[in-house]
Design an enzyme around this catalytic site. Sequence first.
Site, PDB file in Angstrom:
ATOM      1  N   PRO A 157       0.795  -1.234   0.000  1.00  0.00           N
ATOM      2  CA  PRO A 157       0.000   0.000   0.000  1.00  0.00           C
ATOM      3  C   PRO A 157       0.824   1.279   0.000  1.00  0.00           C
ATOM      4  CG  PRO A 157      -0.056  -1.044   2.165  1.00  0.00           C
ATOM      5  CD  PRO A 157       0.619  -2.015   1.229  1.00  0.00           C
ATOM      6  N   ASN A 192       8.779  -7.585   4.637  1.00  0.00           N
ATOM      7  CA  ASN A 192       8.945  -9.034   4.527  1.00  0.00           C
ATOM      8  C   ASN A 192       7.649  -9.818   4.746  1.00  0.00           C
ATOM      9  OD1 ASN A 192      11.739  -8.885   3.956  1.00  0.00           O
ATOM     10  ND2 ASN A 192      12.224  -8.770   6.143  1.00  0.00           N
ATOM     11  N   GLY A 213       3.515  -2.823  -6.512  1.00  0.00           N
ATOM     12  CA  GLY A 213       4.235  -1.922  -5.620  1.00  0.00           C
ATOM     13  C   GLY A 213       5.489  -1.430  -6.300  1.00  0.00           C
ATOM     14  N   GLY A 214       6.483  -1.095  -5.511  1.00  0.00           N
ATOM     15  CA  GLY A 214       7.738  -0.619  -6.068  1.00  0.00           C
ATOM     16  C   GLY A 214       8.744  -1.735  -6.261  1.00  0.00           C
ATOM     17  N   ASP A 215      10.000  -1.330  -6.499  1.00  0.00           N
ATOM     18  CA  ASP A 215      11.072  -2.301  -6.707  1.00  0.00           C
ATOM     19  C   ASP A 215      11.269  -3.203  -5.486  1.00  0.00           C
ATOM     20  OD1 ASP A 215      11.426  -1.130  -9.135  1.00  0.00           O
ATOM     21  OD2 ASP A 215      13.194   0.030  -8.560  1.00  0.00           O
ATOM     22  N   GLY A 216      11.091  -2.621  -4.293  1.00  0.00           N
ATOM     23  CA  GLY A 216      11.292  -3.388  -3.073  1.00  0.00           C
ATOM     24  C   GLY A 216      10.309  -4.536  -2.944  1.00  0.00           C
ATOM     25  N   ARG A 304      14.484  11.250  -1.798  1.00  0.00           N
ATOM     26  CA  ARG A 304      15.585  11.137  -0.827  1.00  0.00           C
ATOM     27  C   ARG A 304      16.857  10.618  -1.488  1.00  0.00           C
ATOM     28  NH1 ARG A 304      12.301   6.623   0.191  1.00  0.00           N
ATOM     29  NH2 ARG A 304      13.376   4.611   0.443  1.00  0.00           N
ATOM     30  N   GLY A 489      18.701  -1.859  -3.081  1.00  0.00           N
ATOM     31  CA  GLY A 489      18.098  -0.986  -2.077  1.00  0.00           C
ATOM     32  C   GLY A 489      18.105  -1.551  -0.675  1.00  0.00           C
ATOM     33  N   GLU A 490      18.674  -2.742  -0.500  1.00  0.00           N
ATOM     34  CA  GLU A 490      18.808  -3.357   0.823  1.00  0.00           C
ATOM     35  C   GLU A 490      20.275  -3.353   1.239  1.00  0.00           C
ATOM     36  OE1 GLU A 490      16.354  -4.386   2.771  1.00  0.00           O
ATOM     37  OE2 GLU A 490      14.798  -3.869   1.305  1.00  0.00           O
TER      38      GLU A 490
END
Length: 530
Positions: A157, A192, A213-216, A304, A489-490
Amino acid sequence: MILFTIRWQMKMALSEIVLLKSTLEIQNKPYSVKLTSSEIYWEVITSSRAVGGPYSEPLVKTESQSVKINEIITVLLGSQEAQYDGKFQNLEMVSLSPTMFSVWVLRRCHRHKWRDRKVTFTSKDTSVIQQWVDKIQHIINRPEYNRPKSLLIFINPVGGRRTAVKVYRDKVAPLFDRAGITTDVITTQRQNHARDTLLDYDLKRVDGYVSAGGDGMFTELVHGLLTRTLKDTTGSPHPTPSTALPQPGLRIGIIPAGDSISMDVGTVFHDNQFQKYNLSLCGYGFYGDCLIGSEHNRWMGPKRYDWEGFKKVVGLHVYEGEISYVPNPDKESHPRDGTFCKSGCTVCQSVFVETPEGNNALDVSDREKQVHRIRGRFVAINSFLISCRCHFSPEGPAPAAHLGDGCADLVIIKECSRFDYVRQLFRCTKKSEDQFNFDFVQVVRIKEFQFRPLVDEIDDTVDGGDNKMASQQRLRSRTNLNSVWNCDGELVEEPAIDYKVHRQIVPLFARGIEDEVHGQDICCTSCVKS
């Protein structure tokens, strides 16, 4: 020449075996409609008298169009069509003997935008209508198209600029309903959540997964699927450096179109302990430093990263280390060869053979002979499995990287001035310029690499235990000597890693990267105008 090419292509398309042929009407115009195993093709022929009297030969004007079978969402009889449109005023639509059917397709309308389109065919012969519907449904359900029947949907979301729920509800869900695909929708509540769900989910219930959602969100879904697959096949949820990753039997995607490709996956280890799977970027130095700082500014959203990038350029750090890599044995394939990974890419389709120790495993003696080493001071070390295109970099920081060639493009930025590094970053924004043409930049296509820092880490223990603030303070102090790795991104805190590429592990609902130029040529003008 263009007209000849179009006619030749149409002739080649018609050279396929015609499975069904009828005269049907589209918007009250009679068309000769033909069905093959790969497309539906229709043309209208109208005649008029040529100048020169009533006995002159007629002039023939031909209008033709086609729809590929793999772009068809569904085919519906007239009575069924009314249920989707919500219009029951037309009694013909709800007749028990319908004289029309509609084919819903997804067509590229402009660059990377796709829209659904409906083509309605009519005939007074109801048996012909039923014959066409049955035949088309039979073809699109053939095993070679591998169309899903049931999907597990994960929606983040807060992903996609907090529009993922609305995008799925308004754009994606109606397509699934129209295609007759059942869905199990899960809205994630925490980090997760998707990964943990997949560890216990009954995989036999679905044909694939969709990430909204996004890339994550996509990265988390891949991690969960690979972890579950390893656990089911080997008994262990994590790979070792010598593990041959098994390919999951289910595909991942956003909107399934009946096509399949598979993409590479990288594995990251520290001291033989598994750390992360990698799908796009694994970067040390500049990109790792940006990730640490951006965690404090999540309220800014994607902006950011721009802000942290600016700050890190101003305070550019240089890190000492040694990188060892095994180059791609195919000398013809390299990051500056000018080839781009598009739909139908011959590089990704080339044959490869897996070995028992892993699809990229090398004999120890052979590996030592092939290893190249670079020792020095670096601004950044970046490994790209894909081109990583974005609005800032239209071709991406690794323009020639391929989805499924079993390699990564390793970009090494050696010590340089802030001005020179900005020049290199700026050149990434230009399509026509070689961003690697600097004496401080080295780029190579690799199968695996190893990085070791040359500066020993000091005792970075910070009072406060494992709380988030203490962790951030520890990371900031460590980057004075050694950086960290930004893996999709992690964060991977340990600078010393071993990295290996596994070829075509993750199957996707996709046909490959769209050819933008080709897409403009075949765009649907009605969709562009609407």
